[in-house]
Design an enzyme around this catalytic site. Sequence first.
Site, PDB file in Angstrom:
ATOM      1  CD  GLU A  55      -6.439  -0.028  -5.894  1.00 37.73           C
ATOM      2  OE1 GLU A  55      -5.441   0.070  -5.793  1.00 37.73           O
ATOM      3  OE2 GLU A  55      -7.230  -0.883  -6.110  1.00 37.73           O
ATOM      4  CG  ASP A  83      -8.772  -5.228  -1.013  1.00 32.38           C
ATOM      5  OD1 ASP A  83      -9.125  -4.219  -1.631  1.00 32.38           O
ATOM      6  OD2 ASP A  83      -8.611  -6.361  -1.532  1.00 32.38           O
TER       7      ASP A  83
END
Length: 507
Positions: A289, A180
């Site tokens: 992402e 992330d």
Amino acid sequence: MKKIFKNVPSIIDANEEHIRETIHHDESAISFYRNSIHKKDNAIIAMARDHIQKFIMLISVSENGIIGKFSGEQIGDDGVYAKKCPLNANNAEVLRELFPWTAPVSLRNRKTTIGCGDRLGLASPGHIAAVKEYDVTPVLAQQSMRELTLTGRTYRNVVDDAAFLVYQCGYKDGYGADGDHLKKISDIDVALSAGMPMITLDLSEVMLAAAGDWSDSEIETAFNSLPQDVISRIKKTYFDKTFDIGALTIKIDVPTAKRCAVMYVKAMDFAAEVHEHLKEKRGKEFDLEISIDETTSPTLPEHHLFIVKELLYRKVVFTSLAPRFIGEFQKGIDYIGNLNEFSKQFAVHAEIAKACGNYKVSIHSGSDKFMVFPTIGKMTDMRLHLKTAGTSWLEAVRVIAEKDPVLYRVMHTCALNHLDEVIKLYHITSDMSKIPAIDSLYDEDLPKLMEMNEARQLLHITYGPILRDPAIRPLFFAALHAHEKYYYEKLKYHFEKHLSLLGAIKK
Ligand SMILES: [Zn+2]
């Protein structure tokens, strides 16, 4: 244990279901997680726990074969071989090899996904209990570099913990693992080599966010210094062009096109470089992402459209994109802002995502935003990724507040003592002076702090110092081990609340 061992020769040839029935509720100090009991070749492989810890238990009538692959301590007798195996990197690797469903996979074809960041490496069974009732796939392993630093873990630890917990639950529907908020290829490589298929590329440092506030003449100068071929392509593609986006039309005027080019072109080149890198390392088995949420001002619809068109121009395949939304998405608490304005702007983001490649809209700091969940679910038709992290840690804190008030008080004091050093890392606006003095509260009032925004945020951001405190750490993990099932119940309830408000479809 004696009883299990005695049974083994008679049950080893039975089917898994029979073995589960026979051994999962053993009376001894060791108990087995029912859904983890599997048979492979001539061995039973299960997750088990005693009053101190969890481990993998192997039982076989032969010391050859699978039992030799795991590292651990031999404890069997009477012609039965048993091995108690710690939850270490080697054993996680063997587990993934024998049971491929314990390894994370790409979720690019799953419509609704939820990021279940787990800073403790303990929460996944609670997450799984919630998601398996809905048409939703979890990203069970998910940490940012900041979280790794604050918890002293590595990407390998995070992925291994998830594998053990997935095995514990016998969860075979697939799950994701997300490196992330990564900003550099070297960090991405660490996540990739730990087996994480999802990379959240944080473009905040390569995009020129500051140019959002520049004057038109400053933009003019910066735009004119871009390479000539870029300038002419931007002119041709965007200057005063109108785009049909589903039911909407979005016009990009000349100043906006120039500003977007100055802000994003370099970041888009970097995204393309990262995309090439992912393709090279994982073929099609990855989820990229794109994250542009870590900025101070909301992503304007024209900017969102520009970014997506530039990604598509560069043939970047991305699974999800995280804009920065209007209002406040602060850690661990509900949405702050004007709900009508949010709906109006969110509708445009959702339309762009549907019309330009059908990627998932990703909602960062997505936990606990109960007021906006119905809007988000409806407008995206559930094609979305909801990212949560600290909220599962807060549920653990809630368990401690309820079950071990003495420990909670120590943690609370530790949090206050370290607030100044961690508050700089987060954007939160709570007035911590509103939190009542811990000595003024009765034990039964402590869990109520978990309903108070200020206390939630205090504990949300101070997990690092709390978990690193040598006087707290062992007690904290021991308490959660003792109240393991209760922690799962709390998590299940909390995540079901998220999923049902979003409008996720129940299976
Ligand atoms: Zn984010």
